[in-house]
Design an enzyme around this catalytic site. Structure first.
Site, PDB file in Angstrom:
ATOM      1  N   ASN A  34       0.829  -1.207   0.000  1.00  0.00           N
ATOM      2  CA  ASN A  34       0.000   0.000   0.000  1.00  0.00           C
ATOM      3  C   ASN A  34       0.868   1.265   0.000  1.00  0.00           C
ATOM      4  OD1 ASN A  34      -2.509  -1.468   0.253  1.00  0.00           O
ATOM      5  ND2 ASN A  34      -1.888  -1.900   2.364  1.00  0.00           N
ATOM      6  N   HIS A 121     -14.414  -3.142   6.598  1.00  0.00           N
ATOM      7  CA  HIS A 121     -13.236  -3.907   7.000  1.00  0.00           C
ATOM      8  C   HIS A 121     -13.484  -4.768   8.243  1.00  0.00           C
ATOM      9  CE1 HIS A 121      -8.998  -4.581   8.216  1.00  0.00           C
ATOM     10  NE2 HIS A 121      -8.777  -4.491   6.918  1.00  0.00           N
ATOM     11  N   GLU A 167     -16.077   2.780   4.391  1.00  0.00           N
ATOM     12  CA  GLU A 167     -14.729   3.051   3.904  1.00  0.00           C
ATOM     13  C   GLU A 167     -14.870   4.021   2.736  1.00  0.00           C
ATOM     14  OE1 GLU A 167     -12.230  -0.400   3.183  1.00  0.00           O
ATOM     15  OE2 GLU A 167     -13.500  -1.591   4.511  1.00  0.00           O
ATOM     16  N   SER A 171     -10.957  -1.620   0.255  1.00  0.00           N
ATOM     17  CA  SER A 171      -9.609  -2.146   0.084  1.00  0.00           C
ATOM     18  C   SER A 171      -9.523  -3.351  -0.831  1.00  0.00           C
ATOM     19  CB  SER A 171      -9.015  -2.502   1.449  1.00  0.00           C
ATOM     20  OG  SER A 171      -9.818  -3.464   2.108  1.00  0.00           O
ATOM     21  N   ASP A 196     -13.524   5.427   7.242  1.00  0.00           N
ATOM     22  CA  ASP A 196     -12.197   4.820   7.207  1.00  0.00           C
ATOM     23  C   ASP A 196     -11.528   5.282   5.913  1.00  0.00           C
ATOM     24  OD1 ASP A 196      -9.964   3.179   7.012  1.00  0.00           O
ATOM     25  OD2 ASP A 196     -10.970   1.474   7.935  1.00  0.00           O
ATOM     26  N   HIS A 199      -7.319   4.017   2.498  1.00  0.00           N
ATOM     27  CA  HIS A 199      -6.772   3.960   1.137  1.00  0.00           C
ATOM     28  C   HIS A 199      -6.945   5.267   0.370  1.00  0.00           C
ATOM     29  CE1 HIS A 199      -5.849  -0.308   1.451  1.00  0.00           C
ATOM     30  NE2 HIS A 199      -6.951  -0.371   2.175  1.00  0.00           N
ATOM     31  N   LYS A 228       0.081   3.161   5.127  1.00  0.00           N
ATOM     32  CA  LYS A 228      -0.149   2.944   3.703  1.00  0.00           C
ATOM     33  C   LYS A 228       0.552   4.068   2.933  1.00  0.00           C
ATOM     34  CE  LYS A 228      -4.208   0.084   4.416  1.00  0.00           C
ATOM     35  NZ  LYS A 228      -4.060  -0.089   5.890  1.00  0.00           N
TER      36      LYS A 228
END
Length: 377
Positions: A34, A121, A167, A171, A196, A199, A228
């Site tokens: 990541n 997640h 998120e 992911s 979240d 990413h 990440k």
């Protein structure tokens, strides 16, 4: 003869199904990490940590932050993070998994509802399990279904607060949440958005701030991981001061954990400073993503526009075999199988990192295209 025959039997079954996991070293071109901006080996982070060691900053915190583990570097990172991400306060913790556990176990109360995306997640689920609130899921990225579930809970007598958990970029899917619509939903129902940003942090939004800072219609709690795109370790919860103080006083994953290394706080702050100076790395990441998606379309994949490209294969064994073949060609691509993703959706997770060039990406998708013709069953 093993002392744990039942465990050995379960491991054998996993192997038969193509789901046995093993630790493998990093090797070849980085399509698996990541490290989206390529900062993990950058002079910016290396020099900051080297200087901190010279200044006497310790390697380990040696205790929880409520004992002797609270270092000035932790506080300096939190101060900068709150300013950078546009929140009233921030709290630095050991990792995103720990932070999600803390948020969902300590903040929603017994008469509240946590309404979460079906693909959120696993760390959030651990927080739900430890928390007191009721939890309900809605179909992935489906705002109408979320409102249906929320209204059903209200109509059945639910009177507490609603916490909507998402998120911003998923992911394993690589797709984006429709945040404007979810923010409007939260505003209509006096709900809190828990986002979240793992990413998105460092990659999207002005200077890599992610998406949460742009939402003003409702209360927002944002989780920004540091391991990440920021290339350090740990995680930052950014929210109102009352939220942060509640976590300090009530979140067991924070209270009873040894604090993160002060050197990782130094590294995370250096990454934020690097972004704040407006470097080219974010623009480079965008160009590499665009090139990767063009390559993917040429072999028949029209995918969500993020830096995570899921190449669906479906069969667990086929995904594992494809990953191994690509690794033998010097492409570090990993197979993702259940239970990380739903049954029948095994895939290659191709991550476009800052450690690659356009030619590397073109070569990978040429190799995937060759495999697709004969091996993806």
């Amino acid at each position: 003869m093993t002392a744990y025959p039942r465990h050995a039997e379960r491991l054998s079954v996993l192997g038969t199904r193509g789901r046995l996991r093993e630790l493998a070293p990093a090797a070849g071109l980085d399509f698996a990490s990541n490290d989206y901006l390529g900062l993990a080996t950058s002079p910016a982070l290396r020099d900051a940590v080297t200087d901190a060691i010279r200044r006497g900053v310790p390697v380990g915190a040696t205790g929880s932050r409520l004992l002797r583990g609270n270092h000035p570097e932790h506080v300096a990172l939190e101060t900068m993070a709150a300013q950078f991400f546009g929140s009233e306060a921030a709290l630095y913790m050991g990792g995103g998994f720990q932070a999600n556990q803390a948020i969902f176990s300590a903040l929603p109360m017994a008469d509240d509802l946590v309404l979460h995306d079906a693909l959120i997640h696993a760390s959030a689920h651990e927080g739900f399990r430890l928390g007191a609130a009721r939890t309900e899921s809605f179909r992935h990225n489906d705002v109408a279904d979320a409102e249906r579930v929320l209204r059903g809970w209200r109509n059945s007598g639910g009177r507490g607060r609603v916490w909507i958990a998402l998120e911003t970029i998923y992911s394993m899917q690589g797709d984006f949440a429709p945040l404007a619509d979810f923010a409007a939903l939260a505003a209509r129902h006096d709900a809190v958005l828990v986002l979240d940003e793992a990413h998105a942090t460092g990659v999207y939004g002005p200077l890599g701030r992610g998406f949460a800072a742009e939402i003003t219609d409702c209360p927002v709690i944002a989780l920004h991981t540091c391991g990440k795109a920021l290339a350090a370790s740990g995680a930052l919860v950014c929210a109102d001061r009352a939220v942060i103080d509640t976590l300090v006083n009530r979140a067991r994953p924070f209270i009873f954990a040894t604090a993160p290394s002060p050197l990782m706080a130094v590294a995370a702050r250096a990454a934020l400073e690097h972004l704040q100076r407006g470097p080219d790395c974010i623009a480079t990441a965008a160009r590499l993503r665009a090139h990767a998606h063009a390559c993917a379309r040429r072999i028949g994949y029209d995918l969500p526009p993020g830096q995570i490209l899921p190449i669906l294969i479906r069969s667990d064994h086929a995904a594992l075999a494809a990953a191994r073949k690509l690794q033998r060609q010097d492409f570090d691509v990993r197979a993702i199988r259940p239970p990380t993703v739903p049954k029948g959706t095994a895939r290659l997770r191709v991550s476009i990192t800052g450690n690659l060039g356009p030619d590397d990406i073109s070569a990978l998708f040429t190799a995937i295209g060759d495999l697709k013709q004969k091996d993806f069953q």
